[in-house]
Write an enzyme that holds these catalytic residues in place. Structure first.
Site, PDB file in Angstrom:
ATOM      1  N   CYS A  64       0.822  -1.212   0.000  1.00 41.70           N
ATOM      2  CA  CYS A  64       0.000   0.000   0.000  1.00 41.70           C
ATOM      3  C   CYS A  64       0.857   1.263   0.000  1.00 41.70           C
ATOM      4  O   CYS A  64       0.415   2.320  -0.458  1.00 41.70           O
ATOM      5  CB  CYS A  64      -0.954  -0.007   1.195  1.00 41.70           C
ATOM      6  SG  CYS A  64      -0.135  -0.233   2.794  1.00 41.70           S
TER       7      CYS A  64
ATOM      8  N   HIS B 234      -1.209   0.627   7.542  1.00 43.56           N
ATOM      9  CA  HIS B 234      -1.770   0.709   6.193  1.00 43.56           C
ATOM     10  C   HIS B 234      -1.758   2.153   5.706  1.00 43.56           C
ATOM     11  O   HIS B 234      -2.042   3.080   6.462  1.00 43.56           O
ATOM     12  CB  HIS B 234      -3.207   0.171   6.216  1.00 43.56           C
ATOM     13  CG  HIS B 234      -3.829   0.052   4.868  1.00 43.56           C
ATOM     14  ND1 HIS B 234      -3.307  -0.732   3.870  1.00 43.56           N
ATOM     15  CD2 HIS B 234      -4.948   0.625   4.344  1.00 43.56           C
ATOM     16  CE1 HIS B 234      -4.067  -0.646   2.789  1.00 43.56           C
ATOM     17  NE2 HIS B 234      -5.072   0.180   3.056  1.00 43.56           N
TER      18      HIS B 234
END
EC number: 3.4.19.12
Length: 849
Positions: free
Chosen positions: A323, A797
């Site tokens: 990510c 994330h």
């Protein structure tokens, strides 16, 4: 079309099978994201095993390479397979290993056709007779059963190489005898029954550090090492009968391998053949935490955000902790400079094949330009932003009678493009970005810019030209140092592409004070809340403040307190601001959720006070030499001896301590420690500094290695430039390349080491071409921001919010890019996440696209 009776079957049969180590690009085209699951399939070159789409790139590859035979591969799901539907977005891997999965041949059927481009040089002629040749059949089977290039990259990246260190190889144990079971039940210093580390020197059992987003621990294992110097410990519960275990060396501060783990455990009466793994390893815990950090895709009222699709709205599938890559790619390809540079289209709105036809690389998978264009086409063309309807759930296929109202259908997302070839190339030979571990988005941004500039240099593209998209980030900062004794000054210009601002952490009072006795507490501590800080205040602390600095005055004043002041020397088109929000907890850099308040209307304005002026009338420059006789003396500032002693007492090497204290201006122990942790992976971290005043000739520095000079010369630099770059960077190859790119106008003419050379002086605003604009006021509006959720940059994330122009709103509306999920974000959620962003990307108002 030519006759179907191809006469070249014997030549096809003589082709070699792919080797085990050879990349076979059979999954997707190496120059676009067309793949084997589309009806047209992929044409795999049977000579070099490049994959190309029949739509465009297969013919280009055949014409360039003169490889006349391809295997068209079209993959279709096996109707008898019960495996997960591949249209589902793939789950992130939960282990640092490739898991056993059903055979690809069990899940899919492969429809294959060999084409001969000698018989049909435009489309390739199907060769039905090839199937009647046993050697050709074997070649087809070898190509289909080979490990694809994407899978090879995935396997290599997920294989974390853990090696022994000198401390595990030379471990000496104290004779302690068997440890009673009760002695292995909890930490010797507290009552924690898990996260226990056994000292392999004396058998002490201590709890680990609290980290990874909630793993309990009071750090007694670390405290045992600090008190005794016993370096190596093993985590109980991770030991397997095969000898696998989490082994940690506190001296190296890293996971290591103990080749004699069975013997070392035998000394304490622990026999590995009778053990069973009962706890997750550090790696498994880290990836589990990454999986648990998700950004909400619903509004505060509970409504799901609307998925969006189309050009510029394509998602990037998560390859496994990727990510950080996705957030940066979505951000930079939202900028006009990158769109114009890498997404040029022909008149019929198709991808412009000019570079594909002219590329000098044998395999496009090895070309940075090809991969940047491929990503641009994937993200901006809209061809791959196709909603994927999820398969119906079993309950939905049966007729049921219920009084409950039907639930609303779930949002329909994309599958997203998979930038595996891009990741493999950009991360190649990099210690961090070549792995599948979570990495820092800001560091990847800097690495990507370096890779692009390096490729531009190789291809002869002038840096900061219209062909260099990275120019939009470039600007100069002016540093002024003034001696408080003689009043003379020194100016220096540094070329930058982002600004790092420290965000002060001021905790708010906790309404519920924590339990003071940590040895009996089993509750994870609550997240601290911090006082909001203005972004303008953080910027002003960098560009408007004056900082005292211990300094050795080259004008003969000796050790003095000088004043250092920074200003913009120019302003970029795109201003990237890195909000640094960290603190050290048990020596672990921990990310803090400190709210950063943006200015009104998300607009920054910089006036005259932010712009450097250079040497002013009445100011006298400090000399370059500290003595005379033509010999430059060391200009290294002194270090605080008390702080140096404290750091050495904590086990840090002296060279690292000295570098850290000089870099942080002797401001304190914590700042120096943070510098050390941030530069642990620097190749020259243990190379002593030599002084020299910075900037110029040989100055007594050793002659660089000839092989390194030759390598840089092969990249297009002159021998003089290569030697100077290597001298300036202590013969660190990667830093030397970066130095050359940041000094494009330096021809290395001071190669002879003449200290009187004018180029040896620090650059000033009078004689340096500065990239960026000096126009004021400079006004910037927020274009995008990258957010992060998790306790550190290596867990958690990343997502990107980008303001995307629409036909209804040219100012743009906020779109959330969360891997393959692309949704229209509402203002409320955007305003909630903006203060917690990690990177802010501002676009200067009034610049040309």
């Amino acid at each position: 079309m030519a006759a179907l009776n191809c006469s070249h079957v014997s030549r096809i049969a003589a082709l070699s099978h792919p080797k085990l180590s050879q990349a076979v690009h059979r999954e997707e085209c190496t120059q676009c994201f067309d793949n084997q699951d589309l009806p047209a399939g992929i044409d795999l070159c049977l000579t070099c095993f490049n994959g190309a789409c029949p739509r465009l790139h297969a013919q280009i590859h055949v014409q360039k390479s003169n490889h006349p035979f391809t295997l068209n591969i079209h993959r279709v799901p096996n109707p008898n397979s019960t495996s997960r539907d591949d249209n589902e977005p793939p789950a992130k891997m939960a282990k640092l290993a490739i898991q056993e999965e059903p055979s690809e041949h069990e899940k899919y059927q492969f429809i294959t056709t060999i084409k001969c481009w000698m018989c049909e040089p435009v489309q390739g002629l199907p060769v039905p007779e090839a199937a009647q040749d046993a050697k050709v059949d074997a070649l087809i089977e070898a190509c289909i059963s080979s490990l694809s290039s994407a899978r090879q990259s995935e396997v290599k990246a997920w294989e974390e190489e853990i090696l022994p260190c000198e401390h595990t190889l030379t471990l000496e144990q104290h004779s302690s005898g068997p440890i009673a079971d009760s002695g292995l039940a909890h930490c010797a210093d507290c009552h924690l029954p898990a996260n226990l580390w056994l000292c392999l020197t004396c058998g002490n059992l201590g709890c680990g550090r609290q980290q990874l987003g909630g793993l309990e621990g009071n750090g007694h294992g670390l405290k045992h090492f600090e008190a005794t110097g016993h370096r190596v410990a093993v985590k109980l519960g991770t030991i397997t009968p095969e000898g696998d275990a989490d082994v940690y060396c506190y001296a190296c501060d890293d996971t290591k391998e103990d080749p004699n783990i069975a013997t070392h455990l035998d000394a304490f009466g622990i026999h590995i053949h009778s053990l069973k793994k009962t706890e997750k390893s550090i790696t498994e815990l880290q990836i589990e935490q990454n999986l648990s950090y998700e950004f909400s895709l619903t509004s505060h009222s509970g409504e799901a955000f609307e998925p969006v699709h189309g050009p510029g709205l394509t998602g990037l599938a998560n390859l496994g902790n990727s990510c950080y890559i996705a957030s940066i790619l979505q951000t930079i390809f939202s900028l006009p400079a990158f769109q114009k540079r890498y997404f040029s289209q022909s008149s019929n709105n198709q991808f412009d094949p000019t570079h594909a036809q002219e590329c000098t690389y044998a395999l496009p998978a090895e070309c940075v330009e090809c991969q940047m264009r491929k990503v641009a086409d994937g993200l901006l063309s809209g061809r791959y932003a196709i909603p994927v309807q999820p398969p119906p759930k079993p309950s939905e296929t049966n007729t049921q009678i219920s009084s409950d109202p039907p639930s609303p259908p779930p949002p329909v997302f994309q599958a997203g493009i998979r930038p595996m070839t891009f990741k493999s190339l950009i991360g190649a030979n990099h210690a961090e970005f070549s792995t599948m571990r979570q990495q820092d988005a800001e560091e990847f941004f800097g690495h990507l810019l370096s890779i692009i500039r390096r490729d531009s240099k190789r291809r002869g593209i002038p840096l900061a030209s219209d062909q260099d998209a990275t120019r939009v980030f470039e600007f100069g900062t002016e540093q002024k140092i003034k001696c408080n004794v003689c009043g003379r000054v020194r100016y220096r210009i540094d070329e930058m592409d982002r600004v790092g601002v420290a965000v002060p952490a001021v905790p708010l009072p906790d309404p519920d004070p924590p339990i003071t006795d940590k040895s009996t507490s089993t509750e994870a501590p609550k997240n601290k809340e911090y006082k909001p800080v203005s972004l303008q205040t953080c910027i002003d602390s960098v560009f408007l403040s004056k900082e005292p600095l211990e300094y050795t005055c080259p004008g003969g004043c000796g050790s003095v307190i000088a004043i250092k002041q920074s200003r913009f020397a120019s302003f970029p088109d795109i201003l990237v601001i890195h909000a640094k929000k960290f603190e050290l907890v048990n020596w672990v850099p921990t990310k803090l959720d400190i709210p950063v308040i943006l200015p009104e209307n998300d607009t920054l304005v910089f006036g005259d006070q932010y712009l450097g002026t250079g040497l002013q009338s009445g100011e006298v420059e400090l000399p370059d030499d500290a003595g005379g006789g033509g010999q430059r003396k060391s200009a290294l500032p002194p270090v605080n001896e008390a702080l140096l002693a404290d750091m050495e007492g904590m086990g840090f090497p002296r060279v690292r301590c000295e570098k850290a204290l000089r870099a942080t201006g002797n401001t304190g122990l914590e700042a120096a420690m943070e510098w050390v942790f941030a530069h642990m992976d620097d190749a020259d971290i243990d190379v002593p500094e030599t002084g020299g005043g910075g900037g110029g000739g040989g100055g007594g520095k050793p002659e660089p290695p000839a092989d390194m000079v030759a390598m840089l010369a092969d990249m297009g630099f002159t021998d003089k430039q290569a030697k100077k770059a290597l001298r300036e960077t202590a013969s660190n190859m990667e830093r030397a390349v970066e130095w050359l790119f940041s000094h494009p106008d330096d021809n290395g003419e001071d190669d002879g080491g003449d200290p009187s050379s004018s180029s040896a002086a620090p650059a000033t605003t009078q004689n340096t071409e500065i990239r960026g604009s000096k126009e004021v006021p400079a006004q910037f509006v927020l274009k995008a921001f990258v957010s992060h959720r998790g306790p550190s940059v290596h867990t958690g994330h990343y997502v990107a919010h980008v303001k995307v122009p629409t036909s209804e709103n040219q100012q743009g509306e906020w779109v959330l890019f969360n891997d393959e999920k692309v949704v229209r974000a509402d203002e409320e959620s955007v305003n909630e996440l903006k203060p917690l962003a990690y990177l802010y990307v501002f676009e200067r108002v009034g610049i040309r696209a």
